[in-house]
Design a protein around this motif. Structure first.
Motif, mmCIF file in Angstrom:
data_model
loop_
_atom_site.group_PDB
_atom_site.id
_atom_site.type_symbol
_atom_site.label_atom_id
_atom_site.label_comp_id
_atom_site.label_asym_id
_atom_site.label_seq_id
_atom_site.Cartn_x
_atom_site.Cartn_y
_atom_site.Cartn_z
ATOM 1 N N PRO A 19 0.847 -1.246 -0.067
ATOM 2 C CA PRO A 19 -0.031 0.014 0.032
ATOM 3 C C PRO A 19 0.943 1.384 0.012
ATOM 4 O O PRO A 19 0.333 2.320 -0.333
ATOM 5 C CB PRO A 19 -0.787 -0.131 1.204
ATOM 6 N N LEU A 20 2.041 1.218 0.282
ATOM 7 C CA LEU A 20 2.998 2.627 0.378
ATOM 8 C C LEU A 20 3.928 2.634 -0.458
ATOM 9 O O LEU A 20 4.526 3.392 -0.683
ATOM 10 C CB LEU A 20 3.665 2.320 1.855
ATOM 11 N N PHE A 132 -1.457 -6.212 -7.050
ATOM 12 C CA PHE A 132 -2.383 -5.282 -6.588
ATOM 13 C C PHE A 132 -2.567 -5.386 -5.007
ATOM 14 O O PHE A 132 -2.749 -6.549 -4.683
ATOM 15 C CB PHE A 132 -3.670 -5.827 -7.354
ATOM 16 N N GLN A 133 -2.723 -4.247 -4.495
ATOM 17 C CA GLN A 133 -2.917 -4.134 -2.962
ATOM 18 C C GLN A 133 -3.886 -3.256 -2.570
ATOM 19 O O GLN A 133 -3.858 -2.094 -3.194
ATOM 20 C CB GLN A 133 -1.565 -3.806 -2.060
ATOM 21 N N ILE A 134 -4.921 -3.630 -1.578
ATOM 22 C CA ILE A 134 -6.076 -2.732 -1.361
ATOM 23 C C ILE A 134 -6.110 -2.770 0.005
ATOM 24 O O ILE A 134 -6.072 -3.768 0.736
ATOM 25 C CB ILE A 134 -7.386 -2.896 -2.143
ATOM 26 N N THR A 135 -6.067 -1.851 0.925
ATOM 27 C CA THR A 135 -6.262 -1.835 2.083
ATOM 28 C C THR A 135 -7.125 -0.479 2.562
ATOM 29 O O THR A 135 -7.638 0.177 1.844
ATOM 30 C CB THR A 135 -4.960 -1.342 3.208
ATOM 31 N N SER A 136 -7.418 -0.351 3.761
ATOM 32 C CA SER A 136 -8.639 0.813 4.588
ATOM 33 C C SER A 136 -7.804 2.166 4.179
ATOM 34 O O SER A 136 -8.515 3.171 4.197
ATOM 35 C CB SER A 136 -8.715 0.551 5.769
ATOM 36 N N LEU A 137 -6.462 1.839 3.927
ATOM 37 C CA LEU A 137 -5.607 3.456 3.807
ATOM 38 C C LEU A 137 -5.491 3.670 2.492
ATOM 39 O O LEU A 137 -5.317 4.905 1.868
ATOM 40 C CB LEU A 137 -4.364 3.352 4.696
ATOM 41 N N GLU A 138 -5.058 2.838 1.679
ATOM 42 C CA GLU A 138 -4.573 3.091 0.520
ATOM 43 C C GLU A 138 -4.720 1.784 -0.585
ATOM 44 O O GLU A 138 -4.897 0.644 -0.253
ATOM 45 C CB GLU A 138 -2.996 3.378 0.413
ATOM 46 N N ILE A 139 -4.536 2.365 -2.039
ATOM 47 C CA ILE A 139 -4.717 1.193 -3.009
ATOM 48 C C ILE A 139 -3.286 1.409 -3.827
ATOM 49 O O ILE A 139 -2.986 2.561 -4.183
ATOM 50 C CB ILE A 139 -5.798 1.443 -3.901
ATOM 51 N N ASN A 140 -2.475 0.472 -4.361
ATOM 52 C CA ASN A 140 -1.623 0.524 -5.003
ATOM 53 C C ASN A 140 -1.483 -0.752 -5.842
ATOM 54 O O ASN A 140 -2.078 -1.802 -5.578
ATOM 55 C CB ASN A 140 -0.330 0.292 -4.264
ATOM 56 N N TYR A 141 -1.269 -0.508 -7.045
ATOM 57 C CA TYR A 141 -1.379 -1.480 -8.157
ATOM 58 C C TYR A 141 -0.398 -1.040 -9.361
ATOM 59 O O TYR A 141 0.189 0.073 -9.494
ATOM 60 C CB TYR A 141 -2.669 -1.604 -8.934
ATOM 61 N N LEU A 142 -0.018 -1.936 -10.371
ATOM 62 C CA LEU A 142 0.914 -1.668 -11.462
ATOM 63 C C LEU A 142 0.214 -1.069 -12.468
ATOM 64 O O LEU A 142 -0.833 -1.703 -12.868
ATOM 65 C CB LEU A 142 1.646 -3.017 -11.767
#
Length: 264
Positions: A19-20, A132-142
């Motif tokens: 997420p970071l 792909f990562q999704i959390t309650s704070l952030e979303i990050n993906y290629l």
């Protein structure tokens, strides 16, 4: 139910998407990494994603440099005032500066060579990684982004180019220190009076000791944002290529048919 392989069991994998931010290894020129460490200790390690070591060396550079008056001495040296350059130096702090400065250059070079070897091995292994990562704070993906846009935003404000490519930790660190350096150098105040035509007061108000940190931070932010955008785009292409080969390149693959048409 689809079975997802636990990618953490891979011996070596090229990237980690959290997420970071996206952390990856790729081929680097060790001399360029060493040069950035020489320009500003810590920058070479940040390029290698060795964040804790890079942050430590960066803060060390600021603290030791300010206390040893090294930048002030350099300003006098550039002006030909060699006696003043010697007088302002603080030997107690300067002698602490030299060994760690040389260590930063050597360690970044050595680490770059080692990571290049690890990258070659991980490329041959070609293991899957979570993209792909999704959390309650952030979303990050290629995904693919434009390198020149990342460099442009870093030109306007160091660290924003890193935000554009979702390098949150590095972006927060660079933005924070850019604000600190700009504030203590009185850079924006000097620009304000320079625009008004008061060149003499603009020159008097600027703190040259802190101002000399600014070019390194600016150019590093632009370079780091540009290079990492290029490498993230390559990583996206590689991951997409592997996915298509595994899912759609099998000779026995049968195209799914529409159930309604199949019944006719």
């Amino acid at each position: 139910m689809q079975n997802y392989e636990n990618t953490n069991r891979a011996r070596r994998y090229r990237a980690y998407v959290s997420p970071l931010g996206t952390t990856q290894i790729h081929l680097r020129n060790p001399y360029i990494i060493a040069w950035w460490s020489a320009a500003f200790p810590g920058f070479g390690h940040l390029l290698l994603s060795k964040y804790l070591r890079g942050f430590l060396l960066f803060i060390w550079e600021i603290v030791i440099n300010v206390n040893s008056k090294l930048n002030v001495s350099m300003v006098y040296t550039f002006g030909g005032q060699f006696d003043m350059a010697k007088e302002v130096l603080e030997p107690r702090w300067l002698l602490l500066y030299i060994p760690v400065y040389i260590y930063g250059i050597w360690d970044s070079y050595r680490t770059s060579v080692d990571l290049n070897k690890v990258f070659i091995l991980s490329e041959r292994e070609n293991s899957d990684f979570i993209n792909f990562q999704i959390t309650s704070l952030e979303i990050n993906y290629l995904d693919k982004r434009k390198p020149w846009v990342a460099a442009m935003w870093s030109f306007f404000m160091p660290g924003t180019g890193q935000l554009y490519i979702h390098r949150i930790v590095v972006a927060a660190f660079i933005v924070t220190w850019a604000v600190v350096i700009v504030y203590y150098s009185h850079f924006l105040q000097a620009v304000h009076y320079l625009v008004l035509g008061d060149i003499g007061y603009a020159n008097d108000i600027v703190n040259k000791e802190w101002l000399m940190f600014l070019p390194s931070v600016y150019f590093f932010s632009m370079y780091d944002a540009y290079v990492n955008t290029v490498e993230n785009n390559k990583l996206f292409d590689n991951e997409q290529s592997n996915f298509l080969k595994k899912k759609y390149q099998d000779r026995n693959f049968r195209l799914p048919l529409n159930p309604e048409k199949r019944d006719r």
